[in-house]
Design a protein around this motif. Sequence first.
Motif, PDB file in Angstrom:
ATOM      1  N   VAL A  30      -2.024 -18.308  11.828  1.00  0.00           N
ATOM      2  CA  VAL A  30      -1.961 -17.682  10.519  1.00  0.00           C
ATOM      3  C   VAL A  30      -1.020 -16.487  10.595  1.00  0.00           C
ATOM      4  O   VAL A  30      -1.075 -15.695  11.536  1.00  0.00           O
ATOM      5  N   ALA A  31      -0.169 -16.359   9.617  1.00  0.00           N
ATOM      6  CA  ALA A  31       0.756 -15.226   9.578  1.00  0.00           C
ATOM      7  C   ALA A  31      -0.031 -13.945   9.339  1.00  0.00           C
ATOM      8  O   ALA A  31      -0.999 -13.931   8.574  1.00  0.00           O
ATOM      9  N   PRO A  32       0.346 -12.865   9.986  1.00  0.00           N
ATOM     10  CA  PRO A  32      -0.377 -11.613   9.787  1.00  0.00           C
ATOM     11  C   PRO A  32      -0.230 -11.115   8.349  1.00  0.00           C
ATOM     12  O   PRO A  32       0.810 -11.306   7.718  1.00  0.00           O
ATOM     13  N   ALA A  33      -1.280 -10.502   7.859  1.00  0.00           N
ATOM     14  CA  ALA A  33      -1.258  -9.979   6.490  1.00  0.00           C
ATOM     15  C   ALA A  33      -0.346  -8.753   6.419  1.00  0.00           C
ATOM     16  O   ALA A  33      -0.176  -8.023   7.387  1.00  0.00           O
ATOM     17  N   ARG A  34       0.227  -8.545   5.245  1.00  0.00           N
ATOM     18  CA  ARG A  34       1.066  -7.358   5.058  1.00  0.00           C
ATOM     19  C   ARG A  34       0.182  -6.120   5.118  1.00  0.00           C
ATOM     20  O   ARG A  34      -0.925  -6.109   4.574  1.00  0.00           O
ATOM     21  N   PRO A  35       0.659  -5.052   5.729  1.00  0.00           N
ATOM     22  CA  PRO A  35      -0.133  -3.828   5.750  1.00  0.00           C
ATOM     23  C   PRO A  35      -0.224  -3.230   4.343  1.00  0.00           C
ATOM     24  O   PRO A  35       0.696  -3.360   3.535  1.00  0.00           O
ATOM     25  N   LEU A  36      -1.348  -2.609   4.054  1.00  0.00           N
ATOM     26  CA  LEU A  36      -1.549  -1.990   2.740  1.00  0.00           C
ATOM     27  C   LEU A  36      -0.771  -0.690   2.645  1.00  0.00           C
ATOM     28  O   LEU A  36      -0.609   0.033   3.629  1.00  0.00           O
ATOM     29  N   SER A  37      -0.307  -0.396   1.444  1.00  0.00           N
ATOM     30  CA  SER A  37       0.342   0.890   1.222  1.00  0.00           C
ATOM     31  C   SER A  37      -0.756   1.960   1.184  1.00  0.00           C
ATOM     32  O   SER A  37      -1.951   1.649   1.109  1.00  0.00           O
ATOM     33  N   ALA A  38      -0.370   3.206   1.220  1.00  0.00           N
ATOM     34  CA  ALA A  38      -1.346   4.300   1.182  1.00  0.00           C
ATOM     35  C   ALA A  38      -2.168   4.242  -0.105  1.00  0.00           C
ATOM     36  O   ALA A  38      -3.388   4.465  -0.103  1.00  0.00           O
ATOM     37  N   TYR A  39      -1.521   3.919  -1.206  1.00  0.00           N
ATOM     38  CA  TYR A  39      -2.212   3.811  -2.496  1.00  0.00           C
ATOM     39  C   TYR A  39      -3.235   2.682  -2.473  1.00  0.00           C
ATOM     40  O   TYR A  39      -4.372   2.843  -2.905  1.00  0.00           O
ATOM     41  N   GLN A  40      -2.847   1.512  -1.952  1.00  0.00           N
ATOM     42  CA  GLN A  40      -3.750   0.370  -1.889  1.00  0.00           C
ATOM     43  C   GLN A  40      -4.925   0.648  -0.948  1.00  0.00           C
ATOM     44  O   GLN A  40      -6.054   0.267  -1.226  1.00  0.00           O
ATOM     45  N   GLU A  41      -4.650   1.331   0.161  1.00  0.00           N
ATOM     46  CA  GLU A  41      -5.701   1.659   1.118  1.00  0.00           C
ATOM     47  C   GLU A  41      -6.724   2.614   0.502  1.00  0.00           C
ATOM     48  O   GLU A  41      -7.922   2.431   0.627  1.00  0.00           O
ATOM     49  N   ALA A  42      -6.233   3.639  -0.210  1.00  0.00           N
ATOM     50  CA  ALA A  42      -7.131   4.601  -0.852  1.00  0.00           C
ATOM     51  C   ALA A  42      -7.939   3.928  -1.944  1.00  0.00           C
ATOM     52  O   ALA A  42      -9.145   4.179  -2.077  1.00  0.00           O
ATOM     53  N   SER A  43      -7.304   3.044  -2.713  1.00  0.00           N
ATOM     54  CA  SER A  43      -8.021   2.320  -3.765  1.00  0.00           C
ATOM     55  C   SER A  43      -9.097   1.434  -3.191  1.00  0.00           C
ATOM     56  O   SER A  43     -10.202   1.328  -3.732  1.00  0.00           O
ATOM     57  N   ALA A  44      -8.787   0.790  -2.064  1.00  0.00           N
ATOM     58  CA  ALA A  44      -9.778  -0.076  -1.437  1.00  0.00           C
ATOM     59  C   ALA A  44     -10.970   0.728  -0.945  1.00  0.00           C
ATOM     60  O   ALA A  44     -12.119   0.277  -1.013  1.00  0.00           O
ATOM     61  N   MET A  45     -10.736   1.943  -0.428  1.00  0.00           N
ATOM     62  CA  MET A  45     -11.840   2.797   0.027  1.00  0.00           C
ATOM     63  C   MET A  45     -12.738   3.237  -1.117  1.00  0.00           C
ATOM     64  O   MET A  45     -13.931   3.384  -0.944  1.00  0.00           O
ATOM     65  N   LEU A  46     -12.141   3.386  -2.294  1.00  0.00           N
ATOM     66  CA  LEU A  46     -12.918   3.797  -3.469  1.00  0.00           C
ATOM     67  C   LEU A  46     -13.585   2.601  -4.167  1.00  0.00           C
ATOM     68  O   LEU A  46     -14.353   2.779  -5.110  1.00  0.00           O
ATOM     69  N   GLY A  47     -13.277   1.401  -3.692  1.00  0.00           N
ATOM     70  CA  GLY A  47     -13.912   0.220  -4.255  1.00  0.00           C
ATOM     71  C   GLY A  47     -13.150  -0.417  -5.382  1.00  0.00           C
ATOM     72  O   GLY A  47     -13.589  -1.397  -5.968  1.00  0.00           O
ATOM     73  N   ALA A  48     -11.997   0.111  -5.746  1.00  0.00           N
ATOM     74  CA  ALA A  48     -11.195  -0.471  -6.807  1.00  0.00           C
ATOM     75  C   ALA A  48     -10.206  -1.451  -6.208  1.00  0.00           C
ATOM     76  O   ALA A  48      -9.786  -1.307  -5.060  1.00  0.00           O
ATOM     77  N   THR A  49      -9.807  -2.431  -6.966  1.00  0.00           N
ATOM     78  CA  THR A  49      -8.773  -3.354  -6.486  1.00  0.00           C
ATOM     79  C   THR A  49      -7.425  -2.837  -6.979  1.00  0.00           C
ATOM     80  O   THR A  49      -7.265  -2.496  -8.154  1.00  0.00           O
ATOM     81  N   ALA A  50      -6.477  -2.763  -6.075  1.00  0.00           N
ATOM     82  CA  ALA A  50      -5.153  -2.252  -6.425  1.00  0.00           C
ATOM     83  C   ALA A  50      -4.240  -3.404  -6.776  1.00  0.00           C
ATOM     84  O   ALA A  50      -4.325  -4.488  -6.221  1.00  0.00           O
ATOM     85  N   ALA A  51      -3.349  -3.174  -7.717  1.00  0.00           N
ATOM     86  CA  ALA A  51      -2.351  -4.179  -8.048  1.00  0.00           C
ATOM     87  C   ALA A  51      -1.330  -4.259  -6.935  1.00  0.00           C
ATOM     88  O   ALA A  51      -0.873  -3.251  -6.420  1.00  0.00           O
ATOM     89  N   VAL A  52      -0.962  -5.448  -6.583  1.00  0.00           N
ATOM     90  CA  VAL A  52      -0.016  -5.624  -5.475  1.00  0.00           C
ATOM     91  C   VAL A  52       1.395  -5.601  -5.975  1.00  0.00           C
ATOM     92  O   VAL A  52       1.812  -6.053  -6.941  1.00  0.00           O
TER      93      VAL A  52
END
Length: 103
Positions: free
Chosen positions: A81-103
């Motif tokens: 399986v190809a490795p997943a793209r790393p999350l941006s800082a915004y996406q990472e922070a959104s994921a920690m807060l429980g929100a889904t970030a737009a890609v």
Amino acid sequence: MRCVIARFPFDLTKSGVLESMKGVKPEEACGPSVIVGRRTYPAKQVGQVVTGQDRRDFSADEVLRAMTQLGFTCRDHSRTVAPARPLSAYQEASAMLGATAAV
């Protein structure tokens, strides 16, 4: 060791495969591959050189099975399986807060 590739029996040995592949330039291995000596060869190239058959006559799985039984290291890159793209800082922070970030 006796193995069947493309419905034909072959008596293969590890030293015989090493001798057959000596001096053969490896093609680019982007799918199933076999490590012979210090070089990585596509499985179909190894099968063609060792058996003398056309590559369309056998599958890469047949070659991988035979080479594994002889003790060669085999890899099947097509099944990894190809490795997943790393999350941006915004996406990472959104994921920690429980929100889904737009890609």
